[in-house]
Design a protein around this motif. Structure first.
Motif, mmCIF file in Angstrom:
data_model
loop_
_atom_site.group_PDB
_atom_site.id
_atom_site.type_symbol
_atom_site.label_atom_id
_atom_site.label_comp_id
_atom_site.label_asym_id
_atom_site.label_seq_id
_atom_site.Cartn_x
_atom_site.Cartn_y
_atom_site.Cartn_z
ATOM 1 N N HIS A 61 0.816 -1.227 0.000
ATOM 2 C CA HIS A 61 0.000 0.000 0.000
ATOM 3 C C HIS A 61 0.844 1.270 0.000
ATOM 4 N N PHE A 64 -0.138 5.056 1.166
ATOM 5 C CA PHE A 64 -1.023 5.153 2.333
ATOM 6 C C PHE A 64 -0.259 5.875 3.442
ATOM 7 N N PHE A 263 -0.256 -2.222 7.035
ATOM 8 C CA PHE A 263 -1.120 -2.062 8.209
ATOM 9 C C PHE A 263 -1.983 -3.304 8.360
ATOM 10 N N PRO A 276 -8.355 -0.178 7.768
ATOM 11 C CA PRO A 276 -7.074 -0.298 8.469
ATOM 12 C C PRO A 276 -7.298 -0.312 9.976
ATOM 13 N N PHE B 49 -17.021 1.589 5.590
ATOM 14 C CA PHE B 49 -17.409 0.738 4.467
ATOM 15 C C PHE B 49 -18.920 0.692 4.276
ATOM 16 N N ASP B 71 -10.410 5.672 5.706
ATOM 17 C CA ASP B 71 -8.972 5.709 5.449
ATOM 18 C C ASP B 71 -8.597 4.923 4.198
ATOM 19 N N ILE B 72 -9.595 4.368 3.553
ATOM 20 C CA ILE B 72 -9.385 3.513 2.383
ATOM 21 C C ILE B 72 -10.165 4.129 1.214
ATOM 22 N N ASP B 89 -9.934 9.141 -2.529
ATOM 23 C CA ASP B 89 -9.116 8.929 -1.332
ATOM 24 C C ASP B 89 -9.834 9.600 -0.152
#
Lengths: 311, 122
Positions: A61, A64, A263, A276, B49, B71-72, B89
């Motif tokens: 990743h 990140f 992570f 994460p 999510f 964060d994803i 992002d």
């Protein structure tokens, strides 16, 4: 994992949680004569340093930078340092995808630069984070030379037949990975001429076996792929994607997922989502790491040693 | 100096207090309005999510905004409308204007187990 631990009737959540007690623990995992066993790292580790061996890393990743790990470049570097320090140089290194976080050129550049320093042949498969730009071409242009379709391929090394599969291009409605008809046909043909005694190592990003459906941790047509490998006495499946060590043995097929170098993610079903997982300061490296796979002889053990960065 | 001895001052302070109170009340009302303008039923927040709200009702011609608070990265994929957003992002957003009435199901392209729906009325 002893034979008694093997869940042959299917996969349930309790079994996963039981396996999860191993997460963060270094262990040796071996297949001998079709009978899979595993032992905690220790005396067995020394026994696996001889012979043919290779290393698996996963889910770096790069790019990140959130609180779960603000410096994923540094932790990948550390994992590569651990690889360099292994007793006996590994034959090569496999990266099971999510090399980058957002498929940005700068992230791929950093990956190539860092992994290039390892002076090892690198075999990769893409994760879903590696094909976010240009329909996956930014990945294929750098890591997909000589591969077929979306980046699948096979090769032979150390008497083992290695197969890299791509299951992240057409994710299914429930989030599961997918190999697709074209790749499955290729796979069937690829293994057709091989003798049943050839050890097989399959690697792909998303687990080929169903780990946790609610989070899409599995491959919709993974069972069909495995049906082509039924005749082989030793099949080892290496995956990433879920950022934790999970292992399962079904008959002659051994499944293994690797830690991330970036992570950790929560155990299946233990959080609202698979995001994460922030861990207490100083503990991150217990959750990150590398895996080394050894083939002592072509007749017997394939052994996997998972090593956290903080080991 | 006590309020009892200075009734005139007391009155002025009460007035000042009331004025201040009214001012504060005004500020609260303004903040409230600002919140209501931002959350005017055209925004979907992505967190843990999940799309919140998972079902959004809007009128034709409305522009809907998705904001990623995870964060994803996440993306918006709605095949009937040929929508395939860029990967958002953290804190990035994506907007799309719904022109025609209908029921539109969408998913996250990276995590298709995340489902959302926009119901557009004429």
């Amino acid at each position: 994992m002893t034979r008694d631990d093997t869940n042959r009737s299917g996969t349930d959540r309790r079994h996963f949680l039981k396996c999860m007690t191993w997460a963060g623990t270094a262990m040796v995992w071996s297949v001998a004569g079709g009978i899979p066993r595993s032992r905690l790292i220790g005396s067995a580790e020394a026994a696996t340093t001889a012979g043919f061996n290779f290393v698996q890393i996963s889910d770096s990743h790069l790019g990140f930078d959130k609180p779960a790990n603000p410096n994923t470049t540094a932790t990948l570097q550390e994992a590569l340092n651990d690889v360099a320090a292994l007793p006996g140089a590994p034959a090569f290194m496999i990266h099971t995808g999510d090399i980058t976080h957002l498929s940005k050129p700068a992230q791929f550049d950093t990956a190539q630069q860092l992994m290039g320093q390892a002076k090892l042949t690198i075999h990769t498969v893409p994760g879903e984070h590696d094909i976010l730009e240009e329909d996956g071409k930014s990945y294929l242009n750098r890591f997909g030379k000589g591969t077929k379709g979306d980046g699948w391929y096979s090769f032979n090394a150390g008497g083992v037949h290695f197969i890299g599969l791509v299951n992240v291009v057409n994710l299914k409605g429930n989030g599961l990975g997918d190999l697709g008809h074209e790749q499955l046909e290729w796979l069937e043909g690829d293994v057709k001429g091989l003798s049943a005694s050839t050890p097989i190592v399959v690697f792909a990003h998303v687990p080929l076996w169903l780990v946790y459906q609610d989070w899409g941790w599995g491959t919709a047509d993974g069972a069909q792929a495995l049906s082509y490998l039924k005749k082989f006495g030793s099949v080892t499946v290496l995956n990433g994607h879920i950022h934790q060590v999970l292992q399962k043995v079904e008959g002659h097929v051994a499944f293994h997922t690797a830690r991330s170098t970036a992570f950790p993610q929560p155990a299946p079903g233990t959080a609202k989502g698979p995001g994460p997982m922030a861990v207490p300061a100083g503990e991150l490296k217990q959750y990150l790491g590398i895996a080394r796979v050894s083939l002592v002889s072509s007749q017997a053990p394939l052994a996997i040693v998972d090593t956290p960065l903080a080991a | 100096m006590s309020d009892v001895l200075q009734p005139g001052r007391l009155a002025r302070r009460v007035v000042l207090r009331r004025a201040l109170g009214a001012g504060v009340g005004g500020v609260i009302a303004a903040v409230g309005m600002r919140v209501s303008r931002a959350d005017d039923g055209t925004k979907v927040v992505i967190g843990n999510f999940a799309f919140v709200p998972p079902l959004l009702r809007v009128k034709a011609g409305t522009t809907v905004t998705w904001v990623n608070r995870d964060d994803i990265p996440h993306s918006i994929v709605c095949p009937p409308l040929s929508v395939h957003s860029h990967p958002m992002d953290s804190d990035e957003s994506f907007t799309f204007r719904f022109e025609k009435a209908g029921v539109y199901n969408y998913v996250c392209g990276l995590h298709p187990f995340m489902h959302g729906q926009v119901v557009v009325s004429a």
